[in-house]
Design a protein around this motif. Structure first.
Motif, short mmCIF file in Angstrom:
data_model
loop_
_atom_site.label_atom_id
_atom_site.label_comp_id
_atom_site.label_asym_id
_atom_site.label_seq_id
_atom_site.Cartn_x
_atom_site.Cartn_y
_atom_site.Cartn_z
N VAL A 1 2.14 -5.57 5.87
CA VAL A 1 2.78 -6.83 6.26
C VAL A 1 3.57 -7.40 5.08
O VAL A 1 4.70 -7.89 5.23
N LYS A 2 2.99 -7.31 3.90
CA LYS A 2 3.64 -7.85 2.69
C LYS A 2 4.99 -7.16 2.43
O LYS A 2 5.96 -7.82 2.05
N TYR A 3 5.03 -5.86 2.64
CA TYR A 3 6.25 -5.09 2.34
C TYR A 3 6.95 -4.64 3.63
O TYR A 3 7.61 -3.59 3.65
N LYS A 4 6.82 -5.43 4.71
CA LYS A 4 7.33 -5.03 6.02
C LYS A 4 8.84 -4.80 6.02
O LYS A 4 9.34 -3.88 6.68
N VAL B 1 -0.26 5.71 1.82
CA VAL B 1 0.76 4.67 1.97
C VAL B 1 2.15 5.23 1.72
O VAL B 1 3.12 4.78 2.34
N GLY B 2 2.27 6.23 0.83
CA GLY B 2 3.58 6.76 0.48
C GLY B 2 3.94 8.02 1.24
O GLY B 2 4.48 7.95 2.35
N PRO B 3 3.64 9.21 0.69
CA PRO B 3 4.06 10.46 1.33
C PRO B 3 3.57 10.62 2.77
O PRO B 3 4.33 11.05 3.63
N ALA B 4 2.31 10.29 3.03
CA ALA B 4 1.78 10.46 4.39
C ALA B 4 2.54 9.61 5.40
O ALA B 4 2.92 10.08 6.48
N LEU B 5 2.76 8.35 5.04
CA LEU B 5 3.50 7.46 5.94
C LEU B 5 4.95 7.93 6.11
O LEU B 5 5.49 7.95 7.22
N MET B 6 5.56 8.30 5.00
CA MET B 6 6.97 8.73 5.03
C MET B 6 7.15 9.97 5.91
O MET B 6 8.01 10.00 6.79
N THR C 1 12.61 4.48 -0.88
CA THR C 1 12.05 3.30 -0.21
C THR C 1 10.54 3.43 -0.03
O THR C 1 9.77 2.58 -0.47
N PHE C 2 10.10 4.52 0.59
CA PHE C 2 8.67 4.66 0.90
C PHE C 2 7.82 4.89 -0.34
O PHE C 2 6.73 4.32 -0.47
N ILE C 3 8.28 5.75 -1.25
CA ILE C 3 7.49 6.05 -2.45
C ILE C 3 7.37 4.81 -3.33
O ILE C 3 6.31 4.55 -3.92
N VAL C 4 8.45 4.04 -3.46
CA VAL C 4 8.40 2.81 -4.27
C VAL C 4 7.41 1.82 -3.65
O VAL C 4 6.61 1.19 -4.37
N VAL C 5 7.42 1.69 -2.33
CA VAL C 5 6.45 0.80 -1.67
C VAL C 5 5.02 1.27 -1.95
O VAL C 5 4.13 0.45 -2.22
#
Length: 585
Positions: free
Chosen positions: A12-15, A139-144, A88-92
């Motif tokens: 939610v914070k980084y939506k 949060v990073g690679p898996a989500l991406m 984008t995703f890795i930085v998040v």
């Protein structure tokens, strides 16, 4: 994935960043879709030219050139947007890792001493490092890769259905089998990952304790035994990692097998339907082959992603175990409560919650600002417990502890501890310069203030004797200094804070009598308007105090001034006579 639900607040914070990543992913996927389309169109045109359907060679060349340029452009744009997607995703994920580590560390700081007595340092370190790193992969690679896979499947399979519905059904037929296999393997991975992380915590704890206690290990000559114990732990960890690797190793062969089956089905069914005239363009078969192989990596990634998610689930569960622990000491008021230093114990009895040992039994005394109280007694009599209760490291049990007439629980915890300068029995120094170790008591202290505090603690001359003076960097836990020097640096750290309450827990035990006398004389001037409590085994440290209490088995057996206690029979007089004789000898 219920344990990973804890991370939803970060999503939610980084939506907005994540939403941007999803949009970029869709754009990159659309451009990827252009490549097979144009390859299929080109092959169809060549086939039509060879069949004589098209006779204009120049037109075919021109069309192929356009397709090639479109292919290059689509590939370049797809690569660019894929790069932006990763950024984008890795930085998040790095932001979330940063936030989670800070949250865990802050929570560690809030937890009571009892928690640290029950949990080992190596395990705490492993959860904030290795476990958080596993969670970051989710949060990073898996989500991406999950978003990439879902987007690619939706776009590609939709287009495939549009082009050839029956052929598409055959092409994706192996996927349900893949889903069931992944589910079965995921259960095993989750279980075995938890065991691997537990072993890693044991290894971290063992090595941390071994390095911290290397002097004892060497002194007792138990290096071989220690090495054997480490090898046993490492062997167990290796076997559990191998068990996990065996399950993970099934993923990629299974993926490639099912993708290979899909390719065979596309070639056979597609070829048959083309021969029968049910597929109009030959390029469609080639196009489908490219699409199926384009789906190879996303399908293969499903296994990798599942593995990462299961490992993250196991790690987040371990993190949540500690995050769910409520601090035993709670700040019950946010209002500022300035501290003057009037301390009062009323019939206080305290039992340690972790051990069940009753350290204080019906203790009552008071000390006012400007007064010095000395506490003497045998080891285990409850002297240090009094200081821990004043610092509210533990909450009182039966009875009452008041400061400035208020129950200690009703005071703002930050104000209470800010008003204190505490020197523990076991002096702890950080792996930093001596100057910064003293400044720990007052972060913005000037160099002159640091030197003045060191002089009052009778350690200035020792520090000046070092080659780098106050900039000398200490080893871990201050191992560079002697016991007496560590104690005096700790005293300087408390003095420079200029607190309202000074607590000294037998912090002169490693100091010679002359240095002790110098420090005590300096403290008399410094503590003129402060509340000072000195815990000591030495009568020399207690004799100048305004009040002295003698503890035995948690009870006060004597109290009064030095002169009064020496004048009557009892523990204090006997201890004084014994230490006086030792000094004369």
């Amino acid at each position: 994935m219920k344990e990973l639900g804890y991370l939803n607040k970060y999503f939610v914070k980084y939506k907005w960043r994540l939403l941007l990543g999803v949009i970029i992913t869709i754009i990159a996927t659309v451009f990827k879709l252009v490549v097979p389309m144009k390859v299929g169109d080109s092959i169809t045109e060549v086939k039509q030219y060879l069949n004589g359907t098209i006779t204009d060679l120049e037109a075919v060349k021109h069309s192929l050139l356009i397709n090639i340029l479109l292919l290059l452009g689509a590939a370049l744009l797809s690569g660019l947007f894929t790069f932006m997607m990763r950024q984008t995703f890795i930085v998040v994920s790095r932001y979330v890792e940063y936030d989670l580590k800070n949250e865990v560390f802050k929570h560690y700081e809030k937890l009571s001493l009892g928690f640290y007595k029950q949990n080992r340092t190596g395990d705490l370190m492993n959860r904030i490092s290795e476990d958080v790193s596993k969670v970051r992969m989710y949060v990073g690679p898996a989500l991406m890769y999950s978003i990439t896979t879902v987007t690619l499947f939706i776009v590609v399979v939709t287009y495939m259905f549009y082009k050839a519905p029956i052929l598409t059904l055959y092409a994706i037929a192996p996927l349900p089998i893949l889903s069931i296999a992944i589910y079965k393997l995921s259960v095993l991975i989750n279980h075995r990952t938890t065991i691997v992380q537990q072993y890693l915590s044991k290894l971290t704890t063992f090595t941390q304790e071994s390095f911290s206690g290397i002097a004892v290990i060497k002194a007792y000559g138990i290096e071989p035994r220690t090495n054997e114990n480490f090898e046993d732990l490492a062997e167990g960890s290796k076997n559990k990692n191998i068990d996990l690797a065996k399950v993970q190793a099934l993923f990629f062969p299974l993926m490639m097998l099912l993708i290979g089956v899909s390719n065979i089905l596309v070639i056979y069914i597609g070829g048959t339907r083309y021969i029968n005239g049910q597929i109009a363009e030959f390029g469609t078969i080639v196009e489908f082959l490219i699409y199926v192989n384009m789906l190879t990596w996303p399908v293969a990634v499903v296994g990798w992603v599942t593995s990462m998610v299961q490992q993250a689930e196991a790690s987040q569960k371990r993190i949540n175990e500690f995050l769910s622990v409520e601090p035993a000491i709670q700040n019950l008021t946010e209002e500022r409560t300035p501290i003057c230093g009037n301390i009062e114990f009323n019939n206080l009895t305290f039992t340690y919650p972790d051990t069940g040992i009753t350290a204080l039994n019906n203790v009552s005394f008071s000390v006012k600002p400007g007064e010095t109280l000395a506490i003497v007694g045998n080891t285990g009599s409850g002297k240090s417990t009094i200081l821990e209760l004043i610092g509210r490291l533990y909450d009182v049990g039966d009875g009452m502890l008041k400061i400035d007439g208020n129950s200690i629980k009703n005071l703002n915890l930050n104000d209470l501890r800010d008003s204190m300068g505490y020197v523990p029995q076991d002096a702890f120094l950080f792996s930093d310069s001596i100057k910064n170790n003293i400044r720990f008591g007052k972060e913005n202290a000037s160099d002159d203030e640091v030197r003045e505090a060191a002089k009052n603690a009778a350690v200035h001359t020792n520090i000046e004797g070092f080659s780098k003076g106050y900039d000398t960097v200490l080893g871990e836990r201050g191992i560079t200094l002697s016991g007496g020097q560590k104690q005096r640096v700790s005293i300087a750290r408390a003095i420079i804070k200029n607190p309202q309450i000074l607590l000294f827990d037998d912090c002169l035990s490693a100091v010679d009598t002359e240095t002790e006398e110098e420090i005590l004389q300096n403290l008399q001037k410094i503590s003129a308007n402060k509340t000072t409590i000195i815990v000591s085994h030495r009568i020399s440290s207690a004799k100048n105090a305004d009040k002295i209490i003698v503890l035995e088995d948690g009870k006060i057996i004597q109290q009064g001034t030095h002169a009064a206690l020496v004048a009557k029979e009892g523990y204090y007089k006997e201890l004084y006579a014994k230490q006086l004789l030792e000094k004369e000898i």
